[in-house]
Design a protein around this motif. Structure first.
Motif, PDB file in Angstrom:
ATOM      1  N   UNK A 160      -5.573  -1.829  -5.354  1.00 36.72           N
ATOM      2  CA  UNK A 160      -4.826  -1.621  -4.118  1.00 36.72           C
ATOM      3  C   UNK A 160      -5.032  -0.194  -3.621  1.00 36.72           C
ATOM      4  N   UNK A 161      -5.034   0.766  -4.577  1.00 37.86           N
ATOM      5  CA  UNK A 161      -5.151   2.178  -4.193  1.00 37.86           C
ATOM      6  C   UNK A 161      -5.778   2.941  -5.357  1.00 37.86           C
ATOM      7  N   UNK A 162      -6.578   3.943  -5.008  1.00 42.08           N
ATOM      8  CA  UNK A 162      -7.234   4.748  -6.028  1.00 42.08           C
ATOM      9  C   UNK A 162      -7.219   6.208  -5.620  1.00 42.08           C
ATOM     10  N   UNK A 181      -5.391   4.629 -10.712  1.00 42.69           N
ATOM     11  CA  UNK A 181      -5.632   3.363 -10.025  1.00 42.69           C
ATOM     12  C   UNK A 181      -4.347   2.541  -9.982  1.00 42.69           C
ATOM     13  N   UNK A 182      -4.111   1.919  -8.844  1.00 41.53           N
ATOM     14  CA  UNK A 182      -2.976   1.019  -8.684  1.00 41.53           C
ATOM     15  C   UNK A 182      -3.541  -0.355  -8.338  1.00 41.53           C
ATOM     16  N   UNK A 183      -3.138  -1.364  -9.107  1.00 46.48           N
ATOM     17  CA  UNK A 183      -3.622  -2.733  -8.905  1.00 46.48           C
ATOM     18  C   UNK A 183      -2.456  -3.663  -8.611  1.00 46.48           C
ATOM     19  N   UNK A 184      -2.762  -4.774  -7.970  1.00 46.62           N
ATOM     20  CA  UNK A 184      -1.758  -5.819  -7.768  1.00 46.62           C
ATOM     21  C   UNK A 184      -1.756  -6.717  -9.006  1.00 46.62           C
ATOM     22  N   UNK A 204       0.820  -1.210   0.000  1.00 43.68           N
ATOM     23  CA  UNK A 204       0.000   0.000   0.000  1.00 43.68           C
ATOM     24  C   UNK A 204       0.852   1.258   0.000  1.00 43.68           C
ATOM     25  N   UNK A 205       1.889   1.324   0.813  1.00 45.14           N
ATOM     26  CA  UNK A 205       2.720   2.536   0.867  1.00 45.14           C
ATOM     27  C   UNK A 205       3.420   2.798  -0.466  1.00 45.14           C
ATOM     28  N   UNK A 206       3.834   1.750  -1.149  1.00 45.89           N
ATOM     29  CA  UNK A 206       4.461   1.912  -2.469  1.00 45.89           C
ATOM     30  C   UNK A 206       3.406   2.370  -3.476  1.00 45.89           C
ATOM     31  N   UNK A 207       2.224   1.790  -3.401  1.00 47.96           N
ATOM     32  CA  UNK A 207       1.132   2.192  -4.297  1.00 47.96           C
ATOM     33  C   UNK A 207       0.808   3.674  -4.112  1.00 47.96           C
ATOM     34  N   UNK A 208       0.773   4.136  -2.872  1.00 49.70           N
ATOM     35  CA  UNK A 208       0.510   5.555  -2.600  1.00 49.70           C
ATOM     36  C   UNK A 208       1.603   6.436  -3.193  1.00 49.70           C
TER      37      UNK A 208
END
Length: 149
Positions: free
Chosen positions: A58-60, A49-52, A25-29
């Motif tokens: 994961x994050x939007x 948007x960040x997906x796995x 999550x922190x990397x996605x942010x």
């Protein structure tokens, strides 16, 4: 296809990127923040948007004044780049060359703005960006990818 127009062979798929540990999550942010900074610099409201690797969100991040259609588009671009392990622009180009078989692929968005996120040679997720013209979405997505270092 008209007889006078030669058919262009579809692009060979890139070598598969091996899967890694899904993006934290922190990397996605951090990736989304870098993409947002690029979008703000250019005055482009965007959905990011960040997906796995499975395509799961994961994050939007939705910037003010982005068109509402871009919310779903950003998420499906991220999912496409993740599950097919390649930039969404590759599908755009293939369709432009008449390779319509891609229209039958499930969960596919053939619009620029989706890029795999690769760390240490392994796919950890993907970024999907929507809100501008395709080339603008790609610029913002590349800024996010660059934040991986």
């Amino acid at each position: 296809m008209p007889a006078d127009k030669p058919s262009v062979a579809p692009p060979a798929p890139p070598p598969p990127i091996p899967h890694g540990i899904p993006i934290a999550l922190e990397v996605a942010k951090r990736v989304a923040a870098a993409a947002e900074a690029e979008a703000k610099k250019n005055g482009w409201p965007m959905a990011i948007a960040i997906a796995e690797p499975t395509g799961a969100l994961v994050y939007f991040l939705k910037m003010d004044d982005v068109q509402y259609a871009s919310i779903d588009l950003a998420m499906v671009k991220a999912k496409t780049a993740a599950i097919y392990r390649r930039p969404t622009k590759m599908f755009t180009e293939a369709l432009g060359n008449g390779h319509l078989m891609f229209l039958t692929f499930p969960d596919l968005c053939a619009a620029p703005g989706g890029l795999p996120l690769v760390a240490d040679g392994k796919l950890i997720g993907a970024i999907g960006v929507s809100g501008g013209a395709g080339h603008q979405d790609d610029i913002v997505a590349k800024a996010g990818v660059a934040a991986l270092g």
